[in-house]
Design an enzyme around this catalytic site. Structure first.
Site, PDB file in Angstrom:
ATOM      1  N   GLY A   1       0.766  -1.239   0.000  1.00 34.33           N
ATOM      2  CA  GLY A   1       0.000   0.000   0.000  1.00 34.33           C
ATOM      3  C   GLY A   1       0.792   1.280   0.000  1.00 34.33           C
ATOM      4  O   GLY A   1       0.226   2.361  -0.201  1.00 34.33           O
TER       5      GLY A   1
ATOM      6  N   TYR B   1      -9.276   4.800 -12.909  1.00 34.03           N
ATOM      7  CA  TYR B   1      -9.305   5.501 -11.604  1.00 34.03           C
ATOM      8  C   TYR B   1      -9.171   7.012 -11.734  1.00 34.03           C
ATOM      9  O   TYR B   1      -8.900   7.676 -10.734  1.00 34.03           O
ATOM     10  CB  TYR B   1      -8.136   5.047 -10.721  1.00 34.03           C
ATOM     11  CG  TYR B   1      -7.812   3.578 -10.701  1.00 34.03           C
ATOM     12  CD1 TYR B   1      -8.684   2.660 -10.103  1.00 34.03           C
ATOM     13  CD2 TYR B   1      -6.635   3.106 -11.240  1.00 34.03           C
ATOM     14  CE1 TYR B   1      -8.364   1.313 -10.066  1.00 34.03           C
ATOM     15  CE2 TYR B   1      -6.309   1.759 -11.206  1.00 34.03           C
ATOM     16  CZ  TYR B   1      -7.182   0.870 -10.621  1.00 34.03           C
ATOM     17  OH  TYR B   1      -6.854  -0.460 -10.572  1.00 34.03           O
TER      18      TYR B   1
ATOM     19  N   TYR C   1       1.380  -1.503 -12.083  1.00 35.49           N
ATOM     20  CA  TYR C   1      -0.012  -1.601 -12.559  1.00 35.49           C
ATOM     21  C   TYR C   1      -0.154  -0.975 -13.947  1.00 35.49           C
ATOM     22  O   TYR C   1      -1.151  -0.332 -14.253  1.00 35.49           O
ATOM     23  CB  TYR C   1      -0.985  -0.984 -11.540  1.00 35.49           C
ATOM     24  CG  TYR C   1      -0.824  -1.596 -10.165  1.00 35.49           C
ATOM     25  CD1 TYR C   1      -1.181  -2.915  -9.938  1.00 35.49           C
ATOM     26  CD2 TYR C   1      -0.266  -0.878  -9.109  1.00 35.49           C
ATOM     27  CE1 TYR C   1      -0.995  -3.507  -8.690  1.00 35.49           C
ATOM     28  CE2 TYR C   1      -0.073  -1.460  -7.864  1.00 35.49           C
ATOM     29  CZ  TYR C   1      -0.436  -2.775  -7.661  1.00 35.49           C
ATOM     30  OH  TYR C   1      -0.252  -3.358  -6.445  1.00 35.49           O
TER      31      TYR C   1
ATOM     32  N   CYS D   1     -11.735   3.284 -29.128  1.00 39.42           N
ATOM     33  CA  CYS D   1     -13.086   3.811 -29.333  1.00 39.42           C
ATOM     34  C   CYS D   1     -13.876   3.889 -28.034  1.00 39.42           C
ATOM     35  O   CYS D   1     -14.866   3.176 -27.850  1.00 39.42           O
ATOM     36  CB  CYS D   1     -13.806   2.950 -30.360  1.00 39.42           C
ATOM     37  SG  CYS D   1     -12.882   2.921 -31.890  1.00 39.42           S
ATOM     38  N   GLU D   2     -13.412   4.686 -27.117  1.00 40.50           N
ATOM     39  CA  GLU D   2     -14.112   4.934 -25.859  1.00 40.50           C
ATOM     40  C   GLU D   2     -13.741   6.341 -25.414  1.00 40.50           C
ATOM     41  O   GLU D   2     -12.557   6.707 -25.449  1.00 40.50           O
ATOM     42  CB  GLU D   2     -13.609   3.984 -24.754  1.00 40.50           C
ATOM     43  CG  GLU D   2     -13.767   2.538 -25.084  1.00 40.50           C
ATOM     44  CD  GLU D   2     -14.437   1.751 -23.963  1.00 40.50           C
ATOM     45  OE1 GLU D   2     -14.963   2.369 -23.009  1.00 40.50           O
ATOM     46  OE2 GLU D   2     -14.433   0.530 -24.078  1.00 40.50           O
TER      47      GLU D   2
ATOM     48  N   GLU E   1       4.283  -6.314   2.102  1.00 42.48           N
ATOM     49  CA  GLU E   1       4.065  -6.750   0.708  1.00 42.48           C
ATOM     50  C   GLU E   1       3.959  -5.560  -0.229  1.00 42.48           C
ATOM     51  O   GLU E   1       2.910  -5.319  -0.831  1.00 42.48           O
ATOM     52  CB  GLU E   1       2.743  -7.531   0.613  1.00 42.48           C
ATOM     53  CG  GLU E   1       2.595  -8.714   1.522  1.00 42.48           C
ATOM     54  CD  GLU E   1       1.148  -9.219   1.564  1.00 42.48           C
ATOM     55  OE1 GLU E   1       0.236  -8.537   1.060  1.00 42.48           O
ATOM     56  OE2 GLU E   1       0.939 -10.306   2.109  1.00 42.48           O
ATOM     57  N   PRO E   2       5.019  -4.784  -0.398  1.00 44.08           N
ATOM     58  CA  PRO E   2       4.914  -3.606  -1.259  1.00 44.08           C
ATOM     59  C   PRO E   2       5.017  -3.981  -2.738  1.00 44.08           C
ATOM     60  O   PRO E   2       5.779  -4.879  -3.103  1.00 44.08           O
ATOM     61  CB  PRO E   2       6.128  -2.767  -0.848  1.00 44.08           C
ATOM     62  CG  PRO E   2       7.135  -3.778  -0.378  1.00 44.08           C
ATOM     63  CD  PRO E   2       6.368  -4.942   0.174  1.00 44.08           C
ATOM     64  N   GLY E   3       4.261  -3.293  -3.565  1.00 44.24           N
ATOM     65  CA  GLY E   3       4.357  -3.466  -5.009  1.00 44.24           C
ATOM     66  C   GLY E   3       4.705  -2.142  -5.664  1.00 44.24           C
ATOM     67  O   GLY E   3       5.832  -1.887  -6.085  1.00 44.24           O
TER      68      GLY E   3
HETATM   69  N1  LLP Z   1      -0.883  -7.133  -0.744  1.00 41.56           N
HETATM   70  C1  LLP Z   1      -2.164  -7.326  -1.105  1.00 41.56           C
HETATM   71  C2  LLP Z   1      -2.960  -8.320  -0.406  1.00 41.56           C
HETATM   72  C3  LLP Z   1      -2.723  -6.548  -2.139  1.00 41.56           C
HETATM   73  O1  LLP Z   1      -3.996  -6.716  -2.471  1.00 41.56           O
HETATM   74  C4  LLP Z   1      -1.939  -5.574  -2.800  1.00 41.56           C
HETATM   75  C5  LLP Z   1      -2.489  -4.754  -3.889  1.00 41.56           C
HETATM   76  C6  LLP Z   1      -0.590  -5.436  -2.400  1.00 41.56           C
HETATM   77  C7  LLP Z   1      -0.101  -6.222  -1.367  1.00 41.56           C
HETATM   78  C8  LLP Z   1       0.337  -4.451  -3.060  1.00 41.56           C
HETATM   79  O2  LLP Z   1      -0.108  -3.152  -2.888  1.00 41.56           O
HETATM   80  P1  LLP Z   1       0.815  -1.904  -3.302  1.00 41.56           P
HETATM   81  O3  LLP Z   1       2.016  -1.895  -2.406  1.00 41.56           O
HETATM   82  O4  LLP Z   1       1.191  -2.093  -4.719  1.00 41.56           O
HETATM   83  O5  LLP Z   1      -0.074  -0.735  -3.097  1.00 41.56           O
HETATM   84  N2  LLP Z   1      -4.406  -1.501  -9.888  1.00 41.56           N
HETATM   85  C9  LLP Z   1      -4.422  -0.523  -8.808  1.00 41.56           C
HETATM   86  C10 LLP Z   1      -3.796  -1.061  -7.542  1.00 41.56           C
HETATM   87  C11 LLP Z   1      -4.426  -2.346  -7.037  1.00 41.56           C
HETATM   88  C12 LLP Z   1      -3.762  -2.902  -5.800  1.00 41.56           C
HETATM   89  C13 LLP Z   1      -4.288  -4.234  -5.453  1.00 41.56           C
HETATM   90  N3  LLP Z   1      -3.681  -4.873  -4.304  1.00 41.56           N
HETATM   91  C14 LLP Z   1      -3.741   0.739  -9.290  1.00 41.56           C
HETATM   92  O6  LLP Z   1      -3.310   0.789 -10.444  1.00 41.56           O
HETATM   93  O7  LLP Z   1      -3.673   1.720  -8.554  1.00 41.56           O
END
Ligand code: LLP
Length: 443
Positions: free
Chosen positions: A259, A336, A393, A364-365, A293-295
């Protein structure tokens, strides 16, 4: 995440955006550089649209996060943010574990060399086949999201003669103060086990065969830019850990989720040190193995989407700049109303006085728009731009809508770069499809 209209004040100009992003710079002749590589050179070679990821940026961000969390929490990269094998291999080499949400992501993480014991399986609807596969692989942690899933996992693990390492994902009913579509920790969201139901279910997990309860998990949302929601959620979780332990149940692990937000426009992103402070303050005395769990935070700022201007359509109130990239490539603005910086690749363009334009794709949107009323220097057909913060993402959410082949991808590391995915070919678009004989014969 803030929508376009949540910001106040004028949009930053391309020069402002690049000045605030040290891995980028303009070279008078070569144009926009990322880690010293001219993005024009990559576009000349691969065409556009093309994703470009900077390994050095990912490495530096991982190391900064790991340093802030040293001795405090382990990092499990959220594969969903960018699941390219090269990205996974990079993080694996730095010592990261992985957080996966499907059998496909589990396979990718393993393919990239991440040990099964360092993989966490999250998600609200894991199938029996996926759970079997995870158990057979010797996965490190399964985050269970419901009583129903707990029963299913117990039955499968018992049948396989395995003991599933289980963590219960708690829905803490905390507002992450982000975009409603990526808020996950509120009572009405589909995620996690209702806070009050956790003690009974944890006791159940300790009783059921085939399960080894390790602890709890929480993930309240994505693109979080304030410490408050983390503090609130983890304070609730700390209380739960104490309550469970008071009843004699073992709790050794707490998965704090992902997050961590980044700056897309001019937001103040949450620094790793602030997150570390929150973890220490809320969970410090509890002798827990902590995981995050960072992404997005690790990969978002490391990637751009290169695009070319197809044409500039004169229109009121503003001209439409039509790119060769579209919502099928980068969906975030359409889905979003996400704000992404857009900068020209040519150095002289970046200095030209901006005019307000709408930047759109050719799909086409009407929702196929990257930016509305955005100050950009005058662009002409063939001008190239980079869409910033596209490392997370981005490619993972692409589709072939409008029969548009998936874009190419390249990775930069220092002065070198390589193709990491060729552009999809047109005949790949219908690979595997067939027309049944009764259709061939009809008509
Ligand atoms: N752990 C869990 C259980 C999750 O559901 C997620 C993201 C993460 C970790 C990683 O979150 P992060 O650190 O990346 O914020 N497509 C959307 C974001 C969807 C996130 C879904 N879950 C966007 O483009 O903003």
């Amino acid at each position: 995440m803030a929508a376009d209209n949540d910001f106040s004040g004028p949009d930053p100009t391309p020069a402002d955006l690049i000045a605030a992003r040290p891995p980028f710079s303009y070279h008078a002749m070569d144009g926009l550089l990322l880690e010293g590589v001219a993005l024009n050179a990559i576009a000349d070679s691969l065409g556009t649209p093309t994703w470009v990821y900077a390994a050095g940026v990912m490495r530096a961000r991982y190391r900064a996060l790991a340093a802030a969390l040293a001795g405090l929490a382990a990092i499990h990269y959220a594969v969903k943010a960018n699941d390219h094998l090269a990205v996974l291999r990079l993080f694996a080499s730095l010592g990261a574990g992985a957080d996966v949400v499907s059998g496909g992501e589990l396979a990718r993480a393993r393919r990239a060399g991440i040990a099964p014991g360092r993989i966490i399986f999250s998600g609200v609807g894991k199938t029996a086949a996926e759970l079997r596969c995870a158990l057979a692989a010797g996965i490190g942690q399964i985050n269970v999201e419901s009583a129903e899933e707990l029963a299913m996992l117990s039955a499968i693990a018992s049948d396989m003669g395995r003991e599933a390492p289980v963590v219960l994902r708690v829905n803490p009913d905390i507002d992450a103060k982000t975009h409603p579509k990526i808020t996950t920790g509120l009572r009405g969201n589909k995620f996690g086990i209702p806070f009050d139901a956790v003690p009974a279910l944890y006791a159940e997990a300790a009783r059921l065969p085939g399960l080894r309860p390790l602890g709890l998990a929480v993930h309240i949302g994505s693109q979080i830019t304030e410490a408050g929601p983390y503090r609130a959620a983890l304070t609730r979780l700390a209380g739960l850990v104490r309550d469970l332990r008071a009843t004699g149940l073992p709790v050794t692990r707490l998965d704090c989720g992902g997050g961590l937000g980044i700056a897309y426009r001019d937001e103040a992103a949450l620094a790793p040190a602030v997150l570390a402070g929150v973890l220490r303050a809320t969970l410090g005395g509890l002798d827990l193995d902590l995981v995050i769990e960072p992404g997005r935070w690790l990969v978002g700022p490391a990637g751009v989407l290169l695009a070319s201007v197809v044409l500039v359509k004169n229109a009121a109130p503003r001209p439409f700049v039509v790119l060769d990239a579209a919502m099928n490539d980068l969906l975030r603005p359409a889905l979003y109303e996400a704000w992404h910086g857009i900068v020209p690749l040519a150095a002289k363009d970046a200095k030209a006085p901006p005019i307000a334009v709408d930047i759109v794709g050719p799909v086409c949107e009407s929702g196929d728009s990257f930016a509305t009323d955005r100050p950009l220097p005058p662009l002409v057909p063939g001008s190239r731009v980079a869409i910033l913060e596209a490392g997370a993402y981005g490619a993972v959410m692409s589709s072939t809508y409008n029969a548009r082949p998936l874009a190419a991808a390249a990775m930069i590391d220092g002065a070198q770069w390589a193709v990491i995915r060729p552009r999809q070919r047109e005949d790949d678009l219908w690979r595997g499809e067939s027309v049944p004989p009764f259709i061939e014969a009809s008509g």
